[in-house]
Design an enzyme around this catalytic site. Structure first.
Site, short mmCIF file in Angstrom:
data_model
loop_
_atom_site.label_atom_id
_atom_site.label_comp_id
_atom_site.label_asym_id
_atom_site.label_seq_id
_atom_site.Cartn_x
_atom_site.Cartn_y
_atom_site.Cartn_z
N TYR A 1 0.84 -1.21 0.00
CA TYR A 1 0.00 0.00 0.00
C TYR A 1 0.87 1.25 0.00
CZ TYR A 1 -4.97 -0.62 0.04
OH TYR A 1 -6.26 -0.82 -0.36
N GLU B 1 -0.56 4.91 -0.39
CA GLU B 1 -1.35 6.14 -0.59
C GLU B 1 -0.45 7.37 -0.44
OE1 GLU B 1 -4.87 6.19 1.82
OE2 GLU B 1 -5.76 4.54 0.71
N ASP C 1 -7.31 13.15 -24.88
CA ASP C 1 -7.29 11.76 -24.41
C ASP C 1 -6.60 10.96 -25.51
OD1 ASP C 1 -7.76 9.12 -23.84
OD2 ASP C 1 -9.83 9.41 -23.19
N THR D 1 -4.48 5.69 -21.41
CA THR D 1 -4.21 4.39 -20.84
C THR D 1 -2.76 4.06 -21.18
OG1 THR D 1 -5.10 3.42 -22.85
CG2 THR D 1 -6.55 3.46 -20.93
N LYS E 1 -2.45 0.18 -24.55
CA LYS E 1 -2.90 0.02 -25.95
C LYS E 1 -1.66 0.08 -26.86
CE LYS E 1 -7.62 1.69 -25.16
NZ LYS E 1 -7.72 2.46 -23.90
N ARG F 1 -2.10 -2.86 -18.04
CA ARG F 1 -3.36 -2.10 -17.98
C ARG F 1 -3.22 -1.03 -16.92
NH1 ARG F 1 -6.92 -4.98 -21.09
NH2 ARG F 1 -8.47 -3.36 -20.93
N1 DSN Z 1 -13.38 1.92 -25.46
C1 DSN Z 1 -12.26 1.03 -25.29
C2 DSN Z 1 -11.75 0.64 -26.62
O1 DSN Z 1 -11.43 1.51 -27.43
O2 DSN Z 1 -11.68 -0.55 -26.90
C3 DSN Z 1 -11.27 1.67 -24.51
O3 DSN Z 1 -11.81 2.23 -23.37
#
Ligand code: DSN
Length: 420
Positions: free
Chosen positions: A57, A59, A203, A229, A232, A238
């Site tokens: 942990y 925080e 984003d 994120t 990807k 993740r």
């Molecule tokens: N919406 C998801 C995708 O593009 O697969 C990602 O959050």
């Protein structure tokens, strides 16, 4: 009583889960994974993500934690942040968001009060739920407005972005997409945000790896805040992150913790640090370029086989196929393609006359197959297989034959992170 707990390996302690993971390895090995938001994390990233760091942990932030025992964690988080700052050339990075949606929620908390106006790309036009779509908390708790794409070319309708911004004076404007195959013109969004005094939030979840590798213009320096994120095109574990100018550092950090989350996922932070190191190599630059050239080649090959593509092609890692001319709904096609070893997802197309759960399109992308080292010849083959399957989605013999051919191709292109 013995002080040593019985601690058997997974295969003995939970054979059911062990088997399911083993089956997933086979699935990821033997199929062409075409979902544009997925990828293969490296062995090193997977090792960190499955490490003892999950036990801790933490925080707070490095040097200012609410728990002792942070000797390793502080260094790991500092490494992740400094590597990402260098990679993206940004003042500040927060790597604690659990994923993209919490990263985006933290942005609302930093800049908006409940009921404030916000503006984002509508989901049916390729936006994300968290950019204010009605079913999301971001559409329910804020006065959200959605811009769309032009009817003729399906590119972002900047006249509409400007008109809605002037009418509603949003606190924040989102520039980000999940199903948009073209370059995002961050500078055009910034111009509009400045005209109405909004904070521009980019984003870049889908394109973070392309930005890192120089295959898509960077939003850094144009948008004051950038969310993403990490799993990807960036090929990390993740997770989520927020990049920002120095002036927003405090607001962003406070919004993530203690505003929205508790302890960060330290095993993920370590994986992000490793992914940032991997993404700063020349090899990754080449990877990012190959993702785009593969998507362009795939688009060309599909067009030559009579497929219709939203916007007529792609500039990035994904292709949005309108299956209407092929006379097959997206869901039927996606399911048949999966059975034949090509895993994409059914997807709405702009102005789709069909319902989101049974839409007209499929969304496919090249991040995962490029991670396996596939190139132009494989894209041509992929288009041919797709064409055969969508023309006969109920032909079980054909589907089994194609699945066998796909598996054979996959055996020549081992995927990162998977056991050989
Ligand atoms: N919406 C998801 C995708 O593009 O697969 C990602 O959050």
């Amino acid at each position: 009583m013995s002080s040593v707990l019985n601690d058997p390996p997974l295969s003995e302690s939970d054979p059911e889960i062990h088997r399911l993971i083993a089956d997933e390895v086979v699935r990821e090995r033997d199929k062409l994974r075409l979902i544009p938001s997925e990828n293969y994390a490296s062995k090193a990233v997977l090792e960190a993500a499955g490490s003892v760091l999950t036990n801790k942990y933490s925080e707070g932030y490095a040097g200012r934690r609410y728990y002792e025992g942070q000797q390793q964690i502080d260094e790991i988080e500092n490494l992740a942040c400094s590597r990402l700052k260098a990679l993206f050339g940004v003042d500040h990075v927060n790597v604690q968001p659990y994923s993209g949606s919490p990263a985006n929620l933290a942005v609302y908390l930093a800049f908006c009060k409940p009921g404030d106006p916000v503006l984002g790309l509508g989901l049916p036009a390729g936006g994300h739920l968290t950019h204010g779509w009605s079913v999301s908390i971001t559409g329910k708790f804020f006065d959200s407005h959605a811009y769309g794409v032009n009817k003729d070319d399906h590119r972002i309708d900047f006249a509409e972005v400007r008109a809605l911004a002037k009418e509603h004076k949003p606190k924040i404007i989102w520039a980000g997409t999940t199903a948009y195959p073209r370059t995002l013109e961050f500078d055009k969004f910034r111009e509009i945000a400045d005209e109405v005094g909004a904070v521009l939030i980019a984003d870049m979840a889908h394109i973070a790896g392309l930005v890192a590798g120089g295959a898509h213009p960077s939003p850094v320096g144009v948008a004051e805040v950038v969310t993403s994120t990490t799993h990807k095109t960036l090929r990390g574990p993740r997770g989520g992150m927020i990049l920002c100018d120095e002036k927003h550092k405090k607001a962003i950090d406070r919004a993530v913790f203690p505003g929205l989350q508790g302890g960060p996922h330290n095993h993920t932070t370590a994986g992000i640090a490793i992914a940032a190191k991997e993404a700063s190599t020349l090899e990754f630059k080449q990877y990012a370029a190959n993702v785009v050239s593969n998507a362009k080649n795939l688009a060309e090959a599909l067009l030559s086989r009579g497929f219709s593509l939203v916007t007529g092609g792609t500039d990035n890692h994904l292709v949005l196929v309108d299956l209407t001319p092929k006379g097959i709904p997206g869901k039927v096609a996606a399911q048949a393609l999966d059975s034949a070893g090509m895993v994409g997802n059914y997807n709405s197309i702009p102005f789709d006359p069909r319902k989101p759960f049974d839409p007209s399109g499929i969304r496919i992308g090249t991040p995962s197959i490029t991670s396996r080292g596939m190139g132009a010849a494989e894209m041509t083959k992929l288009a041919e297989w797709m064409d055969r399957v969508v023309q006969a989605p109920e032909d079980e013999a054909l589907i089994a034959k194609v699945a066998g051919e796909v598996k054979e191709l996959c055996s020549s292109f081992p995927a990162p992170g998977l056991p050989v």
